[in-house]
Design a protein around this motif. Structure first.
Motif, PDB file in Angstrom:
ATOM      1  N   GLY A  53       0.785  -1.236   0.000  1.00  0.00           N
ATOM      2  CA  GLY A  53       0.000   0.000   0.000  1.00  0.00           C
ATOM      3  C   GLY A  53       0.811   1.277   0.000  1.00  0.00           C
ATOM      4  O   GLY A  53       0.295   2.326  -0.344  1.00  0.00           O
ATOM      5  N   THR A  54       2.068   1.215   0.415  1.00  0.00           N
ATOM      6  CA  THR A  54       2.860   2.451   0.426  1.00  0.00           C
ATOM      7  C   THR A  54       3.352   2.727  -0.996  1.00  0.00           C
ATOM      8  O   THR A  54       3.490   1.821  -1.807  1.00  0.00           O
ATOM      9  N   PRO A  55       3.599   4.017  -1.313  1.00  0.00           N
ATOM     10  CA  PRO A  55       3.879   4.357  -2.707  1.00  0.00           C
ATOM     11  C   PRO A  55       5.173   3.760  -3.241  1.00  0.00           C
ATOM     12  O   PRO A  55       6.183   3.774  -2.538  1.00  0.00           O
ATOM     13  N   ASP A  64      -0.209  12.317   1.934  1.00  0.00           N
ATOM     14  CA  ASP A  64       0.509  11.422   2.847  1.00  0.00           C
ATOM     15  C   ASP A  64       0.229  11.768   4.300  1.00  0.00           C
ATOM     16  O   ASP A  64       0.919  11.292   5.197  1.00  0.00           O
ATOM     17  N   GLY A  65      -0.774  12.612   4.519  1.00  0.00           N
ATOM     18  CA  GLY A  65      -1.142  12.950   5.887  1.00  0.00           C
ATOM     19  C   GLY A  65      -0.516  14.244   6.382  1.00  0.00           C
ATOM     20  O   GLY A  65      -0.843  14.714   7.477  1.00  0.00           O
ATOM     21  N   THR A  66       0.386  14.825   5.583  1.00  0.00           N
ATOM     22  CA  THR A  66       1.090  16.029   6.038  1.00  0.00           C
ATOM     23  C   THR A  66       0.222  17.268   5.890  1.00  0.00           C
ATOM     24  O   THR A  66       0.106  18.075   6.831  1.00  0.00           O
ATOM     25  N   ASP A  67      -0.337  17.465   4.703  1.00  0.00           N
ATOM     26  CA  ASP A  67      -1.123  18.679   4.445  1.00  0.00           C
ATOM     27  C   ASP A  67      -2.027  18.485   3.229  1.00  0.00           C
ATOM     28  O   ASP A  67      -2.045  17.413   2.619  1.00  0.00           O
ATOM     29  N   PHE A  68      -2.740  19.564   2.892  1.00  0.00           N
ATOM     30  CA  PHE A  68      -3.662  19.523   1.740  1.00  0.00           C
ATOM     31  C   PHE A  68      -3.080  20.259   0.538  1.00  0.00           C
ATOM     32  O   PHE A  68      -3.830  20.768  -0.298  1.00  0.00           O
ATOM     33  N   SER A  69      -1.762  20.317   0.458  1.00  0.00           N
ATOM     34  CA  SER A  69      -1.145  21.174  -0.568  1.00  0.00           C
ATOM     35  C   SER A  69      -1.489  20.756  -2.002  1.00  0.00           C
ATOM     36  O   SER A  69      -1.403  21.576  -2.906  1.00  0.00           O
ATOM     37  N   GLN A 109      -2.956   4.773 -12.490  1.00  0.00           N
ATOM     38  CA  GLN A 109      -3.181   3.764 -11.449  1.00  0.00           C
ATOM     39  C   GLN A 109      -3.337   4.547 -10.156  1.00  0.00           C
ATOM     40  O   GLN A 109      -2.522   5.425  -9.871  1.00  0.00           O
ATOM     41  N   LEU A 110      -4.362   4.241  -9.403  1.00  0.00           N
ATOM     42  CA  LEU A 110      -4.605   4.956  -8.138  1.00  0.00           C
ATOM     43  C   LEU A 110      -4.589   3.984  -6.972  1.00  0.00           C
ATOM     44  O   LEU A 110      -5.173   2.900  -7.053  1.00  0.00           O
ATOM     45  N   HIS A 111      -3.933   4.398  -5.904  1.00  0.00           N
ATOM     46  CA  HIS A 111      -4.092   3.700  -4.621  1.00  0.00           C
ATOM     47  C   HIS A 111      -4.644   4.703  -3.624  1.00  0.00           C
ATOM     48  O   HIS A 111      -4.176   5.843  -3.555  1.00  0.00           O
ATOM     49  N   LEU A 112      -5.608   4.257  -2.858  1.00  0.00           N
ATOM     50  CA  LEU A 112      -6.252   5.153  -1.886  1.00  0.00           C
ATOM     51  C   LEU A 112      -6.853   4.281  -0.786  1.00  0.00           C
ATOM     52  O   LEU A 112      -7.292   3.163  -1.063  1.00  0.00           O
ATOM     53  N   ASN A 258      -3.221   7.894   2.561  1.00  0.00           N
ATOM     54  CA  ASN A 258      -2.300   7.195   1.652  1.00  0.00           C
ATOM     55  C   ASN A 258      -2.804   7.186   0.203  1.00  0.00           C
ATOM     56  O   ASN A 258      -3.114   6.136  -0.357  1.00  0.00           O
ATOM     57  N   ILE A 259      -2.848   8.361  -0.382  1.00  0.00           N
ATOM     58  CA  ILE A 259      -3.371   8.483  -1.756  1.00  0.00           C
ATOM     59  C   ILE A 259      -2.222   8.751  -2.705  1.00  0.00           C
ATOM     60  O   ILE A 259      -1.499   9.741  -2.556  1.00  0.00           O
ATOM     61  N   TRP A 260      -2.033   7.868  -3.666  1.00  0.00           N
ATOM     62  CA  TRP A 260      -0.996   8.083  -4.670  1.00  0.00           C
ATOM     63  C   TRP A 260      -1.427   7.550  -6.031  1.00  0.00           C
ATOM     64  O   TRP A 260      -2.315   6.698  -6.112  1.00  0.00           O
TER      65      TRP A 260
END
Ligand code: MG
Length: 264
Positions: A53-55, A64-69, A109-112, A258-260
């Motif tokens: 699951g990690t990128p 990644d949980g840090t911010d909404f940038s 390809q999306l992981h979320l 965890n969206i990549w």
């Protein structure tokens, strides 16, 4: 009599030629070296996989949980009002609006990962509803579908109102769940007419729920799918024609982490 003789002779000749041809093919096949069917170029680029699951090394990390940038309000493009949690996740702030990525995307390809609220509230479409919208037009449904019957083409992991998932692979509320999705974008000609349909392949919690299904058009709550280049689903009443990844505010406290993506 002479004709029959001639026909037999032709037939014999044809059979002989056929046998000669197939035998020589078999012979040629046997004579081939294994190396003759090896393809060496292009050599696939080396990518370092993540733990589950990690990128991987070539992913574009959207959250990644840090911010909404990488995100904004989907209508106003203003900063995101959703809640940033201490466990590297985000939660919908009901009523604040859906959010979408600043960047647009093509085939990806999306992981979320997503989670519906542990405290169960509401029923049917009003229990843990959100959604992942590709290019703001095509929704893969997010819903608490654990012991929560609704219309089948609107339950979790449905391609909304287009495809029923092959199975219901949902976890109970409050448990993190994963989407791994391959989205192939539709193609249009220069006047905006679709010339090739897009497709979706969806894994929910590692289980295949859509195998390369053809996207029929926008995934509308009301009405049939639309397929013109600038159509947007009726989720997106603005005239915004952007093709970004969108997460839906449907009024429920759904969380994401965890969206990549990887460009295809
Ligand atoms: Mg939804």
């Amino acid at each position: 009599m002479a004709t029959i003789y001639l026909n037999n002779k032709i037939l014999l000749m044809k059979t002989f030629l056929f046998l000669l041809f197939t035998t020589s093919l078999l012979y040629a096949q046997e004579k081939m070296k294994p190396e003759e069917t090896e393809v060496w170029e292009p050599e696939p680029v080396v990518v370092t996989p993540g733990d589950y699951g990690t990128p991987p090394s070539d992913a574009i990390v959207l959250f990644d949980g840090t911010d909404f940038s990488n995100w904004q309000h989907e209508h106003t493009q203003e900063p995101v009002q959703w809640t940033l949690n201490s466990d590297q996740s985000m939660t919908v702030k009901p009523g604040s609006g859906s959010i979408d990525t600043i960047e647009e995307h093509g085939s990806i390809q999306l992981h979320l990962e997503w989670k519906t609220p542990e405290v169960v509230k509401g029923a049917g479409q009003l229990r843990g509803n959100s959604g992942v919208f590709f290019q703001r037009r095509y929704e893969v449904q997010v819903l608490d579908s654990y012991n929560n019957r609704t219309y089948s083409n609107g339950q979790a992991s449905a391609v909304y109102k287009q495809y029923i998932p092959l199975v219901n692979a949902t976890q109970p509320p409050g448990i993190w769940q994963s989407y791994d999705i391959i989205f192939i974008e539709p193609k249009y000609d220069s006047v905006g007419k679709q010339i090739e349909a897009g497709s979706l392949t969806v894994f929910l919690n590692g289980i295949l729920v859509h195998n390369n299904v053809e996207i029929l058009g926008t995934t509308n709550y009301t009405g049939l799918p639309q397929n013109k280049k600038d159509d947007v689903g009726d989720c997106c009443s603005s005239k915004n024609k952007r093709r970004s990844l969108m997460l839906q505010d449907h009024g429920d406290l759904v969380s994401f982490r965890n969206i990549w993506i990887r460009k295809l």
